[in-house]
Design an enzyme around this catalytic site. Structure first.
Site, PDB file in Angstrom:
ATOM      1  CE  LYS A   1      -2.597   2.330   2.778  1.00 53.87           C
ATOM      2  NZ  LYS A   1      -3.256   2.554   4.247  1.00 53.87           N
TER       3      LYS A   1
ATOM      4  CG  ASP B   1      -7.983   3.474   2.235  1.00 50.88           C
ATOM      5  OD1 ASP B   1      -8.867   3.279   1.403  1.00 50.88           O
ATOM      6  OD2 ASP B   1      -8.184   4.706   2.749  1.00 50.88           O
TER       7      ASP B   1
END
Ligand code: SF4
Length: 250
Positions: free
Chosen positions: A160, A178
């Site tokens: 991420k 997310d």
């Protein structure tokens, strides 16, 4: 000597067990309707949805404050399991004194901890930020690497982090998933998936290239302010006619 006679121990006979009383049937929650049954989005619908996001917010910005790729990297590493607002509160003062890997090393782990102690897991994060600063200096000439493999090799940085940094600092068409993007991808039916990676790859596959630079922010902001986890605001949602969620309220 008297003979000891043992009382026979009653043996359990299989099959003679008392049958348990049938449990009173509990009322069951209605099964959630599955997205699998819904029609996938057509390319025209996806284009329409992102055109609306673009029209409403042509230049969406991330909410993590930073002044260069290095401070962005640090902010993302600090943001794991923390809110952007909480991270910003701590990094405003930190980045005044340490906005490069060398300055971060000069600050040192102990003083860094003081700056970020309001953020969850700050001890581990301080260790990681110092270690990643050292690695950026020793292996990447003091510059944040521009490759996924390079970023992911840094302490505290995962997929991420790499996606956010590649997208925001270097303009790559990556999709960081997310909690908000994960929810929106699934609910809308745009890219259903059981894991963030499945949703990431699904979104990358269906979103046209012309929208990919900002798609990550449009979806985050949509999840954060409209498609809320508990009570989505479907009545004001820009894409409520296109959304496939069977439980949408419009
Ligand atoms: S209609 Fe409701 S559930 Fe669907 S995207 Fe909009 S806010 Fe989310």
């Amino acid at each position: 000597m008297a003979k000891i006679t043992r009382k026979p121990v009653p043996r359990k006979t299989p099959g003679l067990k008392k049958k348990p009383k049938p449990a009173v049937a509990k009322p069951r929650a209605p099964a959630k309707k599955s997205l699998k049954a819904t029609k996938p989005w057509t390319p025209a619908e996806i284009h329409e949805a992102f055109s609306r996001f673009r029209k409403a917010n042509p230049e969406p910005k991330g909410e993590l404050e930073h002044v260069n790729p290095f401070t962005l990297l640090v902010a993302v590493v600090l943001s794991a399991q923390a809110t952007d607002a909480g991270v910003n509160k701590a990094t405003r003062a930190l980045f005044e004194v340490a906005d490069t890997p060398q300055k971060m090393l000069d600050l040192g782990e102990e003083r860094l901890r003081e700056y970020i102690k309001t953020i969850g897991l700050y001890r581990t994060k301080a260790k990681n930020v110092i270690a990643l600063s050292a690695k950026v200096l020793s292996e990447f000439g003091g510059e944040v690497p521009r490759t996924r493999a390079g970023i992911e090799s840094l302490p505290g940085a995962g997929r991420k982090t790499a996606n956010v940094v590649l997208n925001m600092a270097f303009g790559e068409h990556t999709m960081a998933v997310d909690t908000h993007v994960f929810r929106v991808g699934n609910r809308t039916g745009l890219a259903p998936g059981k894991t963030p990676l499945e949703v990431e790859l699904g979104l990358e596959k269906v979103i046209p290239a012309e929208f990919m630079l900002h798609a990550h922010h449009w979806l985050i902001l949509h999840g954060r302010y409209t498609c809320l986890a508990r009570k989505p605001r479907c009545e004001v949602c820009l894409i409520n006619d296109l959304c496939r969620w069977p439980e949408k309220t419009v």
